[in-house]
Design a protein around this motif. Structure first.
Motif, PDB file in Angstrom:
ATOM      1  N   SER A  35     -20.174  54.343   5.012  1.00  0.00           N
ATOM      2  CA  SER A  35     -18.712  54.376   4.988  1.00  0.00           C
ATOM      3  C   SER A  35     -18.145  53.216   4.172  1.00  0.00           C
ATOM      4  CB  SER A  35     -18.163  54.276   6.416  1.00  0.00           C
ATOM      5  OG  SER A  35     -18.607  55.337   7.226  1.00  0.00           O
ATOM      6  N   SER A  49     -13.411  55.998   4.109  1.00  0.00           N
ATOM      7  CA  SER A  49     -14.179  57.182   3.732  1.00  0.00           C
ATOM      8  C   SER A  49     -15.601  57.075   4.269  1.00  0.00           C
ATOM      9  CB  SER A  49     -14.223  57.287   2.200  1.00  0.00           C
ATOM     10  OG  SER A  49     -14.926  58.435   1.783  1.00  0.00           O
ATOM     11  N   SER A  50     -16.223  58.222   4.486  1.00  0.00           N
ATOM     12  CA  SER A  50     -17.622  58.270   4.906  1.00  0.00           C
ATOM     13  C   SER A  50     -18.356  59.367   4.143  1.00  0.00           C
ATOM     14  CB  SER A  50     -17.740  58.560   6.407  1.00  0.00           C
ATOM     15  OG  SER A  50     -17.180  57.527   7.184  1.00  0.00           O
ATOM     16  N   THR A  58     -18.484  64.715   2.769  1.00  0.00           N
ATOM     17  CA  THR A  58     -17.666  63.526   2.586  1.00  0.00           C
ATOM     18  C   THR A  58     -16.384  63.653   3.398  1.00  0.00           C
ATOM     19  OG1 THR A  58     -16.662  64.489   0.602  1.00  0.00           O
ATOM     20  CG2 THR A  58     -18.562  63.048   0.272  1.00  0.00           C
ATOM     21  N   TYR A  59     -15.844  62.525   3.776  1.00  0.00           N
ATOM     22  CA  TYR A  59     -14.674  62.468   4.640  1.00  0.00           C
ATOM     23  C   TYR A  59     -13.748  61.352   4.150  1.00  0.00           C
ATOM     24  CZ  TYR A  59     -18.269  64.759   7.399  1.00  0.00           C
ATOM     25  OH  TYR A  59     -19.281  65.596   7.799  1.00  0.00           O
ATOM     26  N   TYR A  60     -12.436  61.600   4.230  1.00  0.00           N
ATOM     27  CA  TYR A  60     -11.478  60.641   3.708  1.00  0.00           C
ATOM     28  C   TYR A  60     -10.306  60.449   4.658  1.00  0.00           C
ATOM     29  CZ  TYR A  60     -13.983  61.521  -0.645  1.00  0.00           C
ATOM     30  OH  TYR A  60     -14.965  61.649  -1.597  1.00  0.00           O
ATOM     31  N   LYS A  65      -6.996  60.430   0.379  1.00  0.00           N
ATOM     32  CA  LYS A  65      -7.491  61.758   0.018  1.00  0.00           C
ATOM     33  C   LYS A  65      -6.886  62.199  -1.310  1.00  0.00           C
ATOM     34  CE  LYS A  65      -8.149  64.138   3.647  1.00  0.00           C
ATOM     35  NZ  LYS A  65      -7.925  64.948   4.860  1.00  0.00           N
ATOM     36  N   THR A  69     -13.020  58.845  -4.303  1.00  0.00           N
ATOM     37  CA  THR A  69     -14.214  59.673  -4.174  1.00  0.00           C
ATOM     38  C   THR A  69     -15.395  58.805  -3.779  1.00  0.00           C
ATOM     39  OG1 THR A  69     -13.420  61.184  -5.900  1.00  0.00           O
ATOM     40  CG2 THR A  69     -15.755  61.293  -5.326  1.00  0.00           C
ATOM     41  N   ILE A  70     -16.010  59.152  -2.651  1.00  0.00           N
ATOM     42  CA  ILE A  70     -17.201  58.438  -2.194  1.00  0.00           C
ATOM     43  C   ILE A  70     -18.435  59.181  -2.689  1.00  0.00           C
ATOM     44  CG2 ILE A  70     -17.337  59.662   0.016  1.00  0.00           C
ATOM     45  CD1 ILE A  70     -18.201  57.010   1.319  1.00  0.00           C
ATOM     46  N   LEU A  81     -17.596  53.923  -4.460  1.00  0.00           N
ATOM     47  CA  LEU A  81     -16.253  54.404  -4.155  1.00  0.00           C
ATOM     48  C   LEU A  81     -15.452  54.364  -5.454  1.00  0.00           C
ATOM     49  CD1 LEU A  81     -14.391  55.404  -1.844  1.00  0.00           C
ATOM     50  CD2 LEU A  81     -13.488  53.062  -1.753  1.00  0.00           C
ATOM     51  N   LYS A 101     -17.782  57.242  10.627  1.00  0.00           N
ATOM     52  CA  LYS A 101     -16.428  56.778  10.910  1.00  0.00           C
ATOM     53  C   LYS A 101     -16.312  56.160  12.306  1.00  0.00           C
ATOM     54  CE  LYS A 101     -11.696  58.518  11.454  1.00  0.00           C
ATOM     55  NZ  LYS A 101     -10.828  59.724  11.420  1.00  0.00           N
TER      56      LYS A 101
END
Length: 122
Positions: A35, A49-50, A58-60, A65, A69-70, A81, A101
């Motif tokens: 993350s 982000s993760s 991927t998660y934001y 968002k 971009t991770i 990142l 997260k």
């Protein structure tokens, strides 16, 4: 010993871009969620982000968002990142964190690195 070393921060004008990197060592990077967390002066840690261990998920945070971009390269033990369309409110110390997260904002659990400063200002 777990070690996370962030780099790539700097000062940029609003609308600009930066790419952060995090070099990981001392653990099997490829099996961990990773993350990014940030902390602005006088504020608590904020999850950004993760990414899943293999990179497929991927998660934001809503605040980033569509702009951030991770990604990760498990062969190089490196987390990235990409930050585009930066805003003054993105100004913070950015940390790489080991884990999802749910623990990313807990420093002693997520083994933060030393952080890299991002400043967005005209």
């Amino acid at each position: 010993e777990v070690q996370l070393v962030e780099s790539g921060g700097g000062m940029v004008q609003p609308g600009g871009s930066l790419r952060l990197s995090c070099a990981a060592s001392g653990f099997t990077f490829s099996i961990y969620f990773m993350s990014w967390v940030r902390q602005a002066p006088g504020k608590g840690p904020e999850w950004v982000s993760s990414i899943s261990s293999g990179g497929s998920s991927t998660y934001y945070a809503d605040s980033v968002k569509g702009r951030f971009t991770i990604s990760r390269d498990n062969a190089k033990n490196t987390l990235y990142l990409q930050m585009n369309s930066l805003k003054p409110e993105d100004t913070a110390l950015y940390y790489c964190a080991r884990g999802p997260k749910s623990i990313a904002t807990i420093r002693h659990l997520a083994s933060w690195g030393q952080g890299t400063q991002v400043t967005v200002s005209s």
